[in-house]
Design a protein around this motif. Structure first.
Motif, PDB file in Angstrom:
ATOM      1  N   LYS A 186      17.229  50.726  41.159  1.00 35.16           N
ATOM      2  CA  LYS A 186      18.651  50.303  40.840  1.00 35.16           C
ATOM      3  C   LYS A 186      19.565  51.226  41.261  1.00 35.16           C
ATOM      4  O   LYS A 186      21.754  50.587  41.777  1.00 35.16           O
ATOM      5  CB  LYS A 186      18.345  49.728  38.914  1.00 35.16           C
ATOM      6  N   LYS A 225      15.487  43.084  45.238  1.00 32.95           N
ATOM      7  CA  LYS A 225      16.752  42.816  45.585  1.00 32.95           C
ATOM      8  C   LYS A 225      17.754  42.230  44.668  1.00 32.95           C
ATOM      9  O   LYS A 225      17.419  41.781  43.708  1.00 32.95           O
ATOM     10  CB  LYS A 225      16.332  41.144  46.195  1.00 32.95           C
ATOM     11  N   GLU A 226      19.441  42.550  44.924  1.00 27.86           N
ATOM     12  CA  GLU A 226      20.362  41.785  44.112  1.00 27.86           C
ATOM     13  C   GLU A 226      20.799  41.195  45.204  1.00 27.86           C
ATOM     14  O   GLU A 226      22.023  42.062  46.068  1.00 27.86           O
ATOM     15  CB  GLU A 226      20.837  42.971  43.486  1.00 27.86           C
TER      16      GLU A 226
END
Length: 204
Positions: free
Chosen positions: A55, A23-24
């Motif tokens: 990523k 998650k970002e």
């Protein structure tokens, strides 16, 4: 030599592997990367490769696997395809990117074991509620339920009409082949189907 080794590896089956999630902010990505054995799936180098794939997905938001393969691999000048080939040769097992998913919004996630099952559940709520500890516990419990039950839909309204029609057709054919049902009126059969659909809802 590398080409010869790669061609031999390519014919083998990658039936193991892991699911991983990252998650970002409000963006969540999940990927399934396959290997030939669970030994490689447990390897830290392989797991780091999978994290770097996530990523890359979060940074580039590719539309599909083909687009992902053409993306620059996390903080390198190599494409994901080239990085996958390099990792395949280094590890000595066939590796393959099977599928990935990007979800935008407030989510809760769960990965079972070292990556046997992955779950992302998206919630229709606001940031203030999402920050509460009670919400985090509630959301995590729903993720655990999804992983345990492999449920396909949130509620009855979410089941597509085409799926219900197909299920009804299967039930009708089963009853047509049952001698006990042969002389029952259509209205009675419809009632039996409705009852059996209740079990379908329970399971799905």
């Amino acid at each position: 030599g590398e080409l010869k080794a790669a061609s031999k590896i390519a014919t083998r089956i990658a039936a193991d592997g892991i699911v991983a999630i990252m998650k970002e902010g409000d963006l969540t990505a999940m990927i399934e990367v396959n290997s030939e054995t669970d030994f490689v799936a447990k390897n830290e180098s392989f797991q780091e490769f999978v994290r770097n794939l996530l990523k890359t997905i979060l940074a580039t938001k590719p539309a599909n696997l083909e687009a992902l393969m053409a993306c620059k691999f996390d903080n390198t000048d190599d494409t994901v395809e080239a990085a996958l080939q390099e990792k395949t040769f280094t590890i000595g097992e066939k590796l393959s990117l099977r599928r990935f998913l990007i979800v935008d919004g407030i989510t809760s996630t769960y990965v079972h074991g070292i990556g046997v099952t992955g779950v992302i559940v998206k919630f229709d709520t606001d940031a203030a509620i999402a920050e509460k500890a009670e919400f985090a516990e509630f959301a995590k419990n729903i993720c655990l339920q999804v992983a345990a039950m492999n449920c396909q839909y949130v509620d009855k309204d979410a089941v597509p009409a085409s799926v219900l029609a197909e299920e009804k057709e299967i039930l009708m054919k089963q009853m047509e082949q049952d001698p006990k049902m042969a002389n029952k009126p259509a209205k009675v059969l419809e009632g039996i189907i409705t009852g059996k659909l209740g079990k379908f809802y329970d399971n799905n």
